[in-house]
Motif scaffolding. Sequence first.
Motif, PDB file in Angstrom:
ATOM      1  N   ILE A  66      86.893  66.900  12.998  1.00 53.99           N
ATOM      2  CA  ILE A  66      86.853  66.168  11.735  1.00 53.99           C
ATOM      3  C   ILE A  66      86.491  67.127  10.605  1.00 53.99           C
ATOM      4  CG2 ILE A  66      85.862  64.223  10.483  1.00 53.99           C
ATOM      5  CD1 ILE A  66      85.060  63.092  13.305  1.00 53.99           C
ATOM      6  N   LEU A  67      87.363  67.205   9.614  1.00 53.17           N
ATOM      7  CA  LEU A  67      87.155  68.047   8.440  1.00 53.17           C
ATOM      8  C   LEU A  67      86.972  67.116   7.255  1.00 53.17           C
ATOM      9  CD1 LEU A  67      90.051  70.582   9.175  1.00 53.17           C
ATOM     10  CD2 LEU A  67      87.681  70.612  10.025  1.00 53.17           C
ATOM     11  N   THR A  68      85.802  67.201   6.606  1.00 53.42           N
ATOM     12  CA  THR A  68      85.491  66.229   5.575  1.00 53.42           C
ATOM     13  C   THR A  68      84.518  66.797   4.553  1.00 53.42           C
ATOM     14  OG1 THR A  68      84.889  63.909   5.235  1.00 53.42           O
ATOM     15  CG2 THR A  68      83.559  65.166   6.829  1.00 53.42           C
ATOM     16  N   GLN A  69      84.159  65.967   3.597  1.00 52.07           N
ATOM     17  CA  GLN A  69      83.145  66.318   2.616  1.00 52.07           C
ATOM     18  C   GLN A  69      82.028  65.283   2.703  1.00 52.07           C
ATOM     19  OE1 GLN A  69      84.567  67.526  -1.259  1.00 52.07           O
ATOM     20  NE2 GLN A  69      86.542  68.126  -0.378  1.00 52.07           N
ATOM     21  N   SER A  70      80.808  65.744   2.484  1.00 52.06           N
ATOM     22  CA  SER A  70      79.613  64.930   2.740  1.00 52.06           C
ATOM     23  C   SER A  70      79.545  63.648   1.918  1.00 52.06           C
ATOM     24  CB  SER A  70      78.360  65.759   2.486  1.00 52.06           C
ATOM     25  OG  SER A  70      78.298  66.171   1.130  1.00 52.06           O
ATOM     26  N   TRP A  71      80.100  63.645   0.729  1.00 57.86           N
ATOM     27  CA  TRP A  71      79.981  62.514  -0.181  1.00 57.86           C
ATOM     28  C   TRP A  71      80.949  61.369   0.140  1.00 57.86           C
ATOM     29  CZ3 TRP A  71      84.640  61.525  -2.213  1.00 57.86           C
ATOM     30  CH2 TRP A  71      85.551  62.584  -2.284  1.00 57.86           C
ATOM     31  N   CYS A  72      81.902  61.592   1.015  1.00 56.58           N
ATOM     32  CA  CYS A  72      82.983  60.636   1.259  1.00 56.58           C
ATOM     33  C   CYS A  72      82.479  59.360   1.944  1.00 56.58           C
ATOM     34  CB  CYS A  72      84.054  61.310   2.120  1.00 56.58           C
ATOM     35  SG  CYS A  72      85.390  60.197   2.587  1.00 56.58           S
ATOM     36  N   PRO A  73      82.668  58.181   1.337  1.00 58.69           N
ATOM     37  CA  PRO A  73      82.190  56.935   1.942  1.00 58.69           C
ATOM     38  C   PRO A  73      82.870  56.632   3.282  1.00 58.69           C
ATOM     39  CG  PRO A  73      83.029  56.530  -0.291  1.00 58.69           C
ATOM     40  CD  PRO A  73      83.248  57.968   0.016  1.00 58.69           C
ATOM     41  N   GLN A  74      84.150  56.964   3.412  1.00 60.26           N
ATOM     42  CA  GLN A  74      84.845  56.717   4.678  1.00 60.26           C
ATOM     43  C   GLN A  74      84.262  57.599   5.785  1.00 60.26           C
ATOM     44  OE1 GLN A  74      86.490  57.333   1.781  1.00 60.26           O
ATOM     45  NE2 GLN A  74      87.699  55.503   1.398  1.00 60.26           N
ATOM     46  N   TRP A  75      83.879  58.829   5.440  1.00 54.00           N
ATOM     47  CA  TRP A  75      83.241  59.711   6.416  1.00 54.00           C
ATOM     48  C   TRP A  75      81.904  59.124   6.863  1.00 54.00           C
ATOM     49  CZ3 TRP A  75      82.737  62.477  10.318  1.00 54.00           C
ATOM     50  CH2 TRP A  75      81.623  63.271  10.565  1.00 54.00           C
ATOM     51  N   LYS A  76      81.132  58.601   5.944  1.00 56.75           N
ATOM     52  CA  LYS A  76      79.842  58.011   6.310  1.00 56.75           C
ATOM     53  C   LYS A  76      80.046  56.853   7.297  1.00 56.75           C
ATOM     54  CE  LYS A  76      77.593  59.441   2.057  1.00 56.75           C
ATOM     55  NZ  LYS A  76      76.817  60.532   2.563  1.00 56.75           N
ATOM     56  N   THR A  77      81.101  56.065   7.078  1.00 60.76           N
ATOM     57  CA  THR A  77      81.414  54.982   8.011  1.00 60.76           C
ATOM     58  C   THR A  77      81.800  55.550   9.372  1.00 60.76           C
ATOM     59  OG1 THR A  77      82.118  53.524   6.221  1.00 60.76           O
ATOM     60  CG2 THR A  77      82.939  53.013   8.436  1.00 60.76           C
ATOM     61  N   MET A  78      82.664  56.549   9.380  1.00 61.41           N
ATOM     62  CA  MET A  78      83.068  57.153  10.657  1.00 61.41           C
ATOM     63  C   MET A  78      81.864  57.770  11.376  1.00 61.41           C
ATOM     64  SD  MET A  78      86.782  58.921  10.063  1.00 61.41           S
ATOM     65  CE  MET A  78      86.991  59.241  11.810  1.00 61.41           C
ATOM     66  N   PHE A  79      81.036  58.500  10.640  1.00 60.68           N
ATOM     67  CA  PHE A  79      79.888  59.148  11.263  1.00 60.68           C
ATOM     68  C   PHE A  79      78.989  58.121  11.945  1.00 60.68           C
ATOM     69  CE2 PHE A  79      75.733  61.141  11.482  1.00 60.68           C
ATOM     70  CZ  PHE A  79      76.056  62.351  12.080  1.00 60.68           C
ATOM     71  N   SER A  80      78.874  56.924  11.340  1.00 53.49           N
ATOM     72  CA  SER A  80      77.995  55.891  11.893  1.00 53.49           C
ATOM     73  C   SER A  80      78.465  55.381  13.256  1.00 53.49           C
ATOM     74  CB  SER A  80      77.848  54.725  10.916  1.00 53.49           C
ATOM     75  OG  SER A  80      79.041  53.954  10.857  1.00 53.49           O
TER      76      SER A  80
ATOM     77  N   ILE B 147      90.425  63.001   2.862  1.00 53.31           N
ATOM     78  CA  ILE B 147      89.281  63.139   3.756  1.00 53.31           C
ATOM     79  C   ILE B 147      88.801  61.752   4.155  1.00 53.31           C
ATOM     80  CG2 ILE B 147      88.466  65.411   3.036  1.00 53.31           C
ATOM     81  CD1 ILE B 147      86.534  63.962   1.111  1.00 53.31           C
ATOM     82  N   PRO B 148      88.200  61.650   5.309  1.00 50.91           N
ATOM     83  CA  PRO B 148      88.127  62.650   6.344  1.00 50.91           C
ATOM     84  C   PRO B 148      89.496  62.888   6.986  1.00 50.91           C
ATOM     85  CG  PRO B 148      87.183  60.602   7.145  1.00 50.91           C
ATOM     86  CD  PRO B 148      87.537  60.394   5.697  1.00 50.91           C
ATOM     87  N   TYR B 149      89.702  64.118   7.434  1.00 48.04           N
ATOM     88  CA  TYR B 149      90.919  64.485   8.152  1.00 48.04           C
ATOM     89  C   TYR B 149      90.522  64.710   9.605  1.00 48.04           C
ATOM     90  CZ  TYR B 149      94.884  67.250   9.792  1.00 48.04           C
ATOM     91  OH  TYR B 149      95.949  67.717  10.505  1.00 48.04           O
ATOM     92  N   VAL B 150      91.213  64.025  10.512  1.00 49.55           N
ATOM     93  CA  VAL B 150      90.856  64.072  11.933  1.00 49.55           C
ATOM     94  C   VAL B 150      92.033  64.587  12.743  1.00 49.55           C
ATOM     95  CG1 VAL B 150      89.936  62.748  13.888  1.00 49.55           C
ATOM     96  CG2 VAL B 150      89.451  61.986  11.544  1.00 49.55           C
ATOM     97  N   ARG B 151      91.733  65.530  13.646  1.00 53.09           N
ATOM     98  CA  ARG B 151      92.715  66.042  14.603  1.00 53.09           C
ATOM     99  C   ARG B 151      92.214  65.646  15.991  1.00 53.09           C
ATOM    100  NH1 ARG B 151      96.349  69.603  12.764  1.00 53.09           N
ATOM    101  NH2 ARG B 151      96.452  70.853  14.656  1.00 53.09           N
ATOM    102  N   TYR B 152      93.100  65.081  16.804  1.00 54.40           N
ATOM    103  CA  TYR B 152      92.763  64.604  18.142  1.00 54.40           C
ATOM    104  C   TYR B 152      93.338  65.565  19.185  1.00 54.40           C
ATOM    105  CZ  TYR B 152      91.982  60.448  15.352  1.00 54.40           C
ATOM    106  OH  TYR B 152      91.536  59.576  14.390  1.00 54.40           O
ATOM    107  N   TYR B 153      92.537  65.890  20.192  1.00 55.67           N
ATOM    108  CA  TYR B 153      92.936  66.861  21.213  1.00 55.67           C
ATOM    109  C   TYR B 153      92.734  66.307  22.613  1.00 55.67           C
ATOM    110  CZ  TYR B 153      92.842  70.385  17.507  1.00 55.67           C
ATOM    111  OH  TYR B 153      93.085  71.100  16.368  1.00 55.67           O
ATOM    112  N   ARG B 154      93.566  66.780  23.506  1.00 55.43           N
ATOM    113  CA  ARG B 154      93.382  66.536  24.948  1.00 55.43           C
ATOM    114  C   ARG B 154      93.579  67.876  25.631  1.00 55.43           C
ATOM    115  NH1 ARG B 154      94.065  61.886  28.523  1.00 55.43           N
ATOM    116  NH2 ARG B 154      93.384  60.788  26.675  1.00 55.43           N
ATOM    117  N   ASP B 155      92.540  68.346  26.314  1.00 56.54           N
ATOM    118  CA  ASP B 155      92.581  69.641  27.002  1.00 56.54           C
ATOM    119  C   ASP B 155      93.075  70.761  26.088  1.00 56.54           C
ATOM    120  OD1 ASP B 155      91.591  68.558  29.415  1.00 56.54           O
ATOM    121  OD2 ASP B 155      93.586  67.821  29.901  1.00 56.54           O
TER     122      ASP B 155
END
Length: 115
Positions: free
Chosen positions: A31-45, A86-94
């Motif tokens: 997850i690449l984001t900035q601390s002030w982002c309200p959507q990031w705060k929701t995701m972090f929770s 933001i937030p920008y999310v990359r999903y990985y498997r192995d």
Amino acid sequence: MIQILTEDSCRKAMESGDFDLSAIPGRAALILTQSWCPQWKTMFSYLAEAEKRLPDLSILYTEYDLVSWFEPFMAFKENAYENREIPYVRYYRDGICTGTSNFVSLEGFLHRLEL
């Protein structure tokens, strides 16, 4: 496990053009984001709940507005991944990227990790 991305790993990604998650078995979310982002705060929770529901999940993130190398990293993120949201999310498997998104709900996050 929730981890903050190190400066070294972020600088290596800027140099090579991508993050190397090959050493992380199973599922991972970057997850690449900035601390002030309200959507990031929701995701972090909800990240701890996501870890409980997917025991093999590793979560790595950076709040890049808080680091001294903010501007070059933001330019890398926006140009290499062609994503200015933001937030920008990359999903990985192995270690292989299986998809990307911006803000998603907990269920949407889990769904993308299960693909």
